[in-house]
Design an enzyme around this catalytic site. Structure first.
Site, short mmCIF file in Angstrom:
data_model
loop_
_atom_site.label_atom_id
_atom_site.label_comp_id
_atom_site.label_asym_id
_atom_site.label_seq_id
_atom_site.Cartn_x
_atom_site.Cartn_y
_atom_site.Cartn_z
N TYR A 58 0.77 -1.16 -0.01
CA TYR A 58 0.15 0.03 -0.20
C TYR A 58 0.81 1.27 -0.01
O TYR A 58 1.36 1.71 0.95
CB TYR A 58 -0.85 0.02 1.32
CG TYR A 58 -2.02 -1.25 1.26
CD1 TYR A 58 -2.25 -1.99 0.17
CD2 TYR A 58 -2.53 -1.58 2.55
CE1 TYR A 58 -3.12 -3.13 0.27
CE2 TYR A 58 -3.26 -2.62 2.78
CZ TYR A 58 -3.53 -3.40 1.53
OH TYR A 58 -4.49 -4.23 1.66
N HIS A 140 0.02 -12.22 1.29
CA HIS A 140 -0.44 -11.01 0.54
C HIS A 140 -0.54 -11.60 -0.75
O HIS A 140 0.48 -11.68 -1.64
CB HIS A 140 0.11 -9.97 0.70
CG HIS A 140 -0.81 -8.88 0.47
ND1 HIS A 140 -0.47 -7.30 0.24
CD2 HIS A 140 -2.18 -8.47 0.23
CE1 HIS A 140 -1.57 -6.72 0.00
NE2 HIS A 140 -2.67 -7.15 -0.18
#
Length: 311
Positions: A58, A140
């Site tokens: 992110y 992830h």
């Protein structure tokens, strides 16, 4: 919505009904100022949210740095980050991040689901966050690396959990097939499922049912399906792409049902996942204090049973 839910996962990690998801504060698609990001995180804290989920992905570390700064000096929170992408500095950065975050392309992501990659990723995250412990570590997006994630990344995380370094370990994905393998083949603690269990897309139902049977906690992200379930219209996006006519029609049908019951569509979208017994927490991706407060209000808005019967 659930009542008297045990929100504990892993080795005593206590979740809250709402969690704060960090993609937006990593400048996903549009930039958020430092002041606005901090104000949003402070508003979440003031509202009683104590679960904060971020990732190196992110904003190329921006989200982690912002979360760490806001949480520093505070106690009693649960911090979650992710492994699988190592950030390597770029010698001559040019332009902005090609993966949709409005940040300079100062790093490149290197996919690494090895045991060594897990350790390197966590060490780098601890440094960016400025903390000495992460409570939840999630693998992830191992979409094209499922076997390595199962056979290398997960055992490395499980070892850290069993040593008490981590409180809970899991996987975070936008699909339900690979997380279902984790639930069935490992002693995983938690799955963060984004976009696949919402009013519009219930394809994750099998995963949630399996998780409930095996005592695995589910955190749900993407409840608005990238904004469509806030205010559906032809210019809305669904899963970050232009919405298809059939999907828009279904969203408008749901909006009309909510209108007849005098309930905002976004309230139903937020509360829908919490009706499943496996769901421990719902992530909100707020970018401002106003969005945080609205999500909290919508989560606690009474919704009649007749509405749920129609959706």
């Amino acid at each position: 919505m659930q009542t008297s839910v045990d929100r504990t996962i892993g080795r005593g990690v206590q979740l809250t009904e709402l969690a704060f998801g960090g993609a937006g504060l990593g400048n996903l698609f549009t930039a958020v100022s430092e002041e606005e990001a901090r104000a949003a995180l402070d508003a979440a804290w003031d509202a009683g949210i104590r679960v904060f989920d971020t990732a190196p992905h992110y904003g190329l570390g921006l989200s982690e740095r912002r979360f760490g700064a806001a949480l520093r000096g505070r106690h009693g929170f649960v911090l979650s980050t992710k492994v699988g992408r190592i950030l390597e500095p770029v010698a001559e950065p040019r332009g902005t991040d090609p993966e949709g975050f409005a940040v300079p392309a100062a790093f490149r992501r290197v996919l690494d689901y090895s045991a060594d990659g897990v350790r390197r990723s966590l060490e780098a995250s601890l440094e960016r966050l400025g903390v000495d412990r992460i409570d939840i570590a999630l693998i992830h997006d191992p979409d094209d690396h499922a076997d390595q994630a199962l056979n290398e990344a997960f055992p490395a995380l499980a070892k850290l959990r069993d040593e008490g370094v981590l409180g809970a370990v899991g996987v975070g994905m936008n699909q339900s097939g690979i997380p279902l393998r984790f639930v069935r083949e490992t002693d995983i603690d938690v799955v963060l499922l984004a976009g696949r269990y919402s009013l519009l897309d219930r394809s994750g139902a099998e995963l949630l049912d399996a998780a409930a049977e095996r005592g695995v906690g589910i955190m749900i992200g993407g409840v608005f399906n990238s904004g469509l379930l806030v205010d559906p219209k032809p210019t809305s996006t669904y899963d970050y792409r232009a919405v298809a006519p059939g999907v828009l029609a279904e969203a408008l049908r749901l909006k009309e049902i909510c209108r007849r019951h005098e309930v905002p569509l976004r309230a139903a979208a937020l509360q829908f996942p919490l009706r499943h017994p496996a769901v421990k927490s719902v992530l909100i991706g707020a970018r401002s204090p106003e969005e945080v407060r609205d999500c909290v209000a919508m989560t606690h808005l009474p919704i009649p049973d007749d509405l749920w019967a129609g959706v």
